[in-house]
Design an enzyme around this catalytic site. Structure first.
Site, PDB file in Angstrom:
ATOM      1  N   CYS A 178       4.120   3.295   8.725  1.00  0.00           N
ATOM      2  CA  CYS A 178       4.429   4.529   7.992  1.00  0.00           C
ATOM      3  C   CYS A 178       5.349   5.423   8.821  1.00  0.00           C
ATOM      4  O   CYS A 178       5.023   5.790   9.947  1.00  0.00           O
ATOM      5  CB  CYS A 178       3.148   5.275   7.651  1.00  0.00           C
ATOM      6  SG  CYS A 178       3.480   6.827   6.783  1.00  0.00           S
ATOM      7  N   ASN A 190       9.141  -7.389   3.524  1.00  0.00           N
ATOM      8  CA  ASN A 190       9.064  -6.211   2.672  1.00  0.00           C
ATOM      9  C   ASN A 190      10.344  -5.400   2.838  1.00  0.00           C
ATOM     10  O   ASN A 190      10.866  -5.277   3.933  1.00  0.00           O
ATOM     11  CB  ASN A 190       7.820  -5.390   3.066  1.00  0.00           C
ATOM     12  CG  ASN A 190       7.717  -4.053   2.354  1.00  0.00           C
ATOM     13  OD1 ASN A 190       7.486  -3.025   2.968  1.00  0.00           O
ATOM     14  ND2 ASN A 190       7.868  -4.042   1.045  1.00  0.00           N
ATOM     15  N   GLY A 191      10.821  -4.861   1.706  1.00  0.00           N
ATOM     16  CA  GLY A 191      11.999  -3.991   1.764  1.00  0.00           C
ATOM     17  C   GLY A 191      13.071  -4.394   0.773  1.00  0.00           C
ATOM     18  O   GLY A 191      13.642  -5.471   0.891  1.00  0.00           O
ATOM     19  N   ASP A 192      13.301  -3.553  -0.225  1.00  0.00           N
ATOM     20  CA  ASP A 192      14.425  -3.690  -1.158  1.00  0.00           C
ATOM     21  C   ASP A 192      14.293  -4.805  -2.191  1.00  0.00           C
ATOM     22  O   ASP A 192      15.279  -5.135  -2.847  1.00  0.00           O
ATOM     23  CB  ASP A 192      15.754  -3.870  -0.405  1.00  0.00           C
ATOM     24  CG  ASP A 192      16.152  -2.661   0.406  1.00  0.00           C
ATOM     25  OD1 ASP A 192      15.643  -1.563   0.114  1.00  0.00           O
ATOM     26  OD2 ASP A 192      16.957  -2.802   1.343  1.00  0.00           O
ATOM     27  N   GLY A 240       7.027  -2.938  -3.211  1.00  0.00           N
ATOM     28  CA  GLY A 240       6.505  -1.580  -3.222  1.00  0.00           C
ATOM     29  C   GLY A 240       7.107  -0.745  -4.329  1.00  0.00           C
ATOM     30  O   GLY A 240       6.671  -0.775  -5.475  1.00  0.00           O
ATOM     31  N   ARG A 241       8.153  -0.008  -3.986  1.00  0.00           N
ATOM     32  CA  ARG A 241       8.689   0.991  -4.914  1.00  0.00           C
ATOM     33  C   ARG A 241       9.138   0.394  -6.253  1.00  0.00           C
ATOM     34  O   ARG A 241       9.046   1.047  -7.290  1.00  0.00           O
ATOM     35  CB  ARG A 241       9.845   1.738  -4.241  1.00  0.00           C
ATOM     36  CG  ARG A 241       9.391   2.688  -3.150  1.00  0.00           C
ATOM     37  CD  ARG A 241      10.547   3.284  -2.385  1.00  0.00           C
ATOM     38  NE  ARG A 241      11.253   2.303  -1.567  1.00  0.00           N
ATOM     39  CZ  ARG A 241      12.413   2.503  -0.988  1.00  0.00           C
ATOM     40  NH1 ARG A 241      13.027   3.671  -1.133  1.00  0.00           N
ATOM     41  NH2 ARG A 241      12.973   1.565  -0.242  1.00  0.00           N
ATOM     42  N   LYS A 269       0.691  -4.348   9.023  1.00  0.00           N
ATOM     43  CA  LYS A 269       1.996  -4.074   8.421  1.00  0.00           C
ATOM     44  C   LYS A 269       2.751  -3.147   9.371  1.00  0.00           C
ATOM     45  O   LYS A 269       2.219  -2.131   9.823  1.00  0.00           O
ATOM     46  CB  LYS A 269       1.837  -3.407   7.054  1.00  0.00           C
ATOM     47  CG  LYS A 269       3.186  -3.143   6.367  1.00  0.00           C
ATOM     48  CD  LYS A 269       2.986  -2.710   4.916  1.00  0.00           C
ATOM     49  CE  LYS A 269       4.338  -2.675   4.187  1.00  0.00           C
ATOM     50  NZ  LYS A 269       5.046  -1.413   4.348  1.00  0.00           N
ATOM     51  N   PRO A 284       0.848  -1.190   0.000  1.00  0.00           N
ATOM     52  CA  PRO A 284       0.000   0.000   0.000  1.00  0.00           C
ATOM     53  C   PRO A 284       0.885   1.243   0.000  1.00  0.00           C
ATOM     54  O   PRO A 284       1.624   1.475   0.941  1.00  0.00           O
ATOM     55  CB  PRO A 284      -0.785  -0.131   1.311  1.00  0.00           C
ATOM     56  CG  PRO A 284       0.068  -0.994   2.184  1.00  0.00           C
ATOM     57  CD  PRO A 284       0.896  -1.860   1.300  1.00  0.00           C
ATOM     58  N   GLN A 308      -6.388  -0.662   3.843  1.00  0.00           N
ATOM     59  CA  GLN A 308      -5.485  -0.375   4.954  1.00  0.00           C
ATOM     60  C   GLN A 308      -5.868   0.941   5.629  1.00  0.00           C
ATOM     61  O   GLN A 308      -6.069   1.949   4.953  1.00  0.00           O
ATOM     62  CB  GLN A 308      -4.027  -0.294   4.482  1.00  0.00           C
ATOM     63  CG  GLN A 308      -3.055  -0.227   5.655  1.00  0.00           C
ATOM     64  CD  GLN A 308      -1.626   0.040   5.243  1.00  0.00           C
ATOM     65  OE1 GLN A 308      -1.276   1.146   4.854  1.00  0.00           O
ATOM     66  NE2 GLN A 308      -0.785  -0.976   5.341  1.00  0.00           N
TER      67      GLN A 308
END
Length: 331
Positions: free
Chosen positions: A102, A204-206, A228-229, A141, A18, A72
């Protein structure tokens, strides 16, 4: 295969994160087409929902072709979280997710998002309030902790599971890291290997390539991963990862025609959902990502971000198609 309530996910699902001002229905539709298994709305303020704020209410829009899809919410007030979960429940997504991750200052200052990592008791109360307000599965999350000296994800995971949370996604950074530095998935692995933990654990991450996705899948033994990104302007990453898992081979990168088609569809769907003016304006931030690395594209990007009117923009896309008809450059 991971299960969240009655939702049965494929073996090692790929989740779309999200992301504020990104994970709206048009973008989710693209990611679904290209292999995302579970997606979430942009995060929605519980106070905004209760105030009937138009922007918050619009984020509740979900469509059957997206399912399974979660909505979310975030907030720091128990009553507001319970009331907003009742509002979400009425829309009937497949699950409700709580954002305790966040790191943005305006969210943290309200005692919400990653700010709750400094007060796990509050996190539990807020989560209980959401569970009370909905009949849907509730997931969370979050991050590893506030900073490297207060990593508390082990306690957080156990306590969330104990009150009925049905899956946990962990961004492998602390709040202090924001989105910088390296993520450390070893902490997520430790949570997954805790014999007390039975709910699905997603990392999550990278994750930005099929190779890294397979490395992390094999190394950390989680139930799935959230992207995500790396999906912004590149929805193909989901199917690329799945193909690499299955065959050990990389798919050819998207062609210029693939990129044009995705960007054009994204624009058309944005206009259908948001209206012409807002749809055009909000698409402008995406063109750089869709056409990253394309030789000589600066002139056409300028046209895309300055042209008003759907018909004129479609003409620009037609011009790009003609100019790049024989473009073979591998990106």
């Amino acid at each position: 295969m991971p299960k969240i309530g009655n939702i049965i996910l494929p073996d090692f699902p790929l989740l779309l994160a999200p992301m504020e001002d990104v994970s709206d229905p048009p973008f989710r539709r693209l990611c679904k087409l290209h292999g995302a298994d579970l997606m979430y709305s942009e995060f929605i303020s519980s106070e905004g929902l209760i105030r009937d704020a138009m922007k918050s209410k619009q984020k509740l829009d979900i469509f059957d072709y997206e399912r399974p899809v979660g909505i979310q919410i975030f907030g720091g007030d128990e009553e507001a979280m319970e009331m907003s979960s009742r509002i979400v429940d009425a829309v009937q997504p497949d699950l409700v997710d709580i954002n305790f991750g966040c790191p943005v200052k305006k969210v943290v200052c309200k005692g919400a998002g990653a700010g709750v990592l400094k007060d796990v008791d509050l996190m539990i109360r807020l989560t209980k309030a959401v569970i009370k307000g909905t009949s849907l599965p509730v997931t969370v999350k979050t991050r590893l902790g506030w900073d490297e000296n207060s990593i508390n994800i082990d306690e957080v995971a156990e306590r969330l599971q104990d009150i009925g949370v049905q899956a946990l996604t962990i961004h492998a950074r602390t709040r202090a890291q924001m989105y910088k530095g390296h993520s450390d998935w070893s902490h997520i692995q430790r949570v997954k290997e805790n014999p007390r933990i039975t709910m699905p654990i997603f990392g999550n991450g990278d994750i930005d390539s099929p190779e890294k996705a397979l490395e992390y899948k094999n190394k950390y033994g989680l139930d799935g991963m959230m992207i995500g990104r790396a999906a912004i302007g590149y929805p193909w990453i989901f199917n690329e990862i799945k193909h690499y898992f299955a065959t050990g081979e990389k798919l050819a990168p998207p062609s210029m025609n693939d990129r044009i088609e995705a960007a054009r569809n994204h624009l058309i769907w944005s206009i259908e959902w948001k209206g012409e003016r807002l749809g055009i304006n909000e698409m402008r931030r995406h063109y750089t990502n869709y056409f990253k690395g394309i030789h000589g594209f600066k002139e056409y990007k300028q046209k895309l971000v300055t042209t008003d009117g759907i018909n004129q923009l479609l003409d620009v896309f037609t011009e790009i198609e003609q100019v790049y008809a024989d473009y073979q450059h591998q990106i």
